[in-house]
Design an enzyme around this catalytic site. Structure first.
Site, PDB file in Angstrom:
ATOM      1  NE  ARG A 187      -2.825  -4.764   8.912  1.00 15.02           N
ATOM      2  CZ  ARG A 187      -3.721  -3.993   8.320  1.00 15.02           C
ATOM      3  NH1 ARG A 187      -4.273  -2.999   8.972  1.00 15.02           N
ATOM      4  NH2 ARG A 187      -4.068  -4.195   7.077  1.00 15.02           N
ATOM      5  CB  THR A 188       0.958  -1.718   4.455  1.00 14.71           C
ATOM      6  OG1 THR A 188       0.113  -2.873   4.414  1.00 14.71           O
ATOM      7  CG2 THR A 188       1.931  -1.776   3.290  1.00 14.71           C
ATOM      8  CE  LYS A 237      -8.718  15.865 -14.847  1.00 12.72           C
ATOM      9  NZ  LYS A 237      -8.717  17.138 -15.579  1.00 12.72           N
ATOM     10  NE  ARG A 239      -1.916   0.173   0.855  1.00  7.70           N
ATOM     11  CZ  ARG A 239      -2.234  -0.674   1.840  1.00  7.70           C
ATOM     12  NH1 ARG A 239      -3.130  -0.334   2.739  1.00  7.70           N
ATOM     13  NH2 ARG A 239      -1.654  -1.844   1.918  1.00  7.70           N
ATOM     14  CG  HIS A 251      -0.854  -5.702  -0.357  1.00 10.22           C
ATOM     15  ND1 HIS A 251       0.437  -5.219  -0.209  1.00 10.22           N
ATOM     16  CD2 HIS A 251      -1.492  -5.448   0.822  1.00 10.22           C
ATOM     17  CE1 HIS A 251       0.553  -4.678   0.994  1.00 10.22           C
ATOM     18  NE2 HIS A 251      -0.596  -4.808   1.636  1.00 10.22           N
TER      19      HIS A 251
END
Length: 313
Positions: A63-64, A91, A113, A141
């Protein structure tokens, strides 16, 4: 789309904690303008015609990612999509190398994200691009909180003075923290509700109410934001079974009908139907879940548009 002379106080959107109340109102007001654009026959504006945006997702998202991509296309931006499993980034140096390779293609903005909290902040200090946090671990978020506030404002006319209960897995939720900060900055009262094991110990320091009884929370609130149980983030068992959780914290029609008032139901998705919320509630007139999805595109358009105005600032 009317232009605005106002600007955000920040160059990046790393978290709600970095925004002030004026920033939030500016984003929501701009989103309202963009929502009008989205309801026109021609839904596209040339606002970001000269901007290239990379969507860099180190964690699964549907969705995002789709919402950001559609927002970027509606603004006429050029888009690069990059997806990687979280196991490929172990890392910080790897993260910087990955993003710098993308930036070498002359990218202006990164929507990211990442499974680790603070990844966006870390990146903003090491690369020459604007960063939009599309979710970092169980931390923040911000665009979800902004679209939730926009949806509440659309429903009630104002966020100030509203009582919002955030119910469910508060401990593992980036949506909860961003929503608490965003709602409080706009003058709303916030309560969290869930089993003791899923309420973080620091939560009272944020000035929120804590409730463990679902019915009491529902009787108190104007808006109930139901969160899903994030089993993928749970390394140990925080409650005996999903069935027991549903019995104590699942929202169903019978519970909703027992209240002496009407409340508004929200959910950031994806919904675990029959766990935190039943289908007859999710699909009822009380729920604004699909409005949240629609509003997400307008809010993300507003964020990208306003940040683009900060380039070089």
């Amino acid at each position: 789309m009317s232009t605005t002379t106002e600007q955000l106080s920040t160059k990046h959107l790393l978290g709600i904690k970095d925004l002030n109340e004026n920033d939030i109102q500016l984003i929501l007001d701009t989103a309202a303008n963009f929502k009008e654009v989205l309801n026109r026959p021609i839904k596209k504006v040339p606002s970001l015609r000269d901007i290239t945006i990379a969507n860099v997702f180190f964690e699964n998202s549907t969705r995002t990612r789709l919402s950001f991509e559609l927002a970027e296309k509606r603004l006429s931006a050029d888009i690069i999509n990059f997806a990687a499993s979280s196991s490929s980034v172990s890392k910080g140096e790897t993260l910087i190398d990955t993003v710098n390779n993308i930036l070498a293609m002359k990218v202006d903005m990164i929507v990211m994200r990442h499974p680790y909290a603070g990844a966006g902040v870390f990146l903003s200090r090491h690369v020459n691009a604007q960063i939009v946090n599309a979710g970092d671990g169980a931390h923040e978020h911000p665009t979800q909180a902004l679209l939730d506030s926009f949806s509440i404002r659309e429903r009630f006319g104002d966020v100030a003075g509203r009582k919002v209960a955030i119910i469910g897995d508060i401990l593992h939720s980036r949506v909860a923290l961003s929503n608490i900060l965003c709602l409080q900055k706009q003058g709303a009262e916030v309560m969290v509700c869930g089993p003791t094991t899923l309420i973080p110990k620091y939560i009272k320091s944020l000035g929120v109410r804590v409730e463990h009884d679902l019915l009491a929370a529902l009787q108190w609130c104007d808006v109930a934001n139901m969160l899903r149980i994030q089993l993928e983030r749970q390394e140990i068992a925080y409650f005996p079974s999903l069935r027991e959780y549903t019995m104590l914290y699942g929202l169903n029609k019978q519970l909703l009908d027992s209240l002496d008032k009407e409340i508004t139901i929200m959910h950031p998705g994806p919904i675990n139907r029959g766990v935190e919320i039943t289908s007859d509630v999710a699909d009822s007139k009380h729920a604004i879940i699909l409005d949240q999805v629609e509003n997400g595109v307008a809010v993300r358009m507003a964020v990208l548009y306003l940040l683009a105005g900060q380039r070089g600032a």
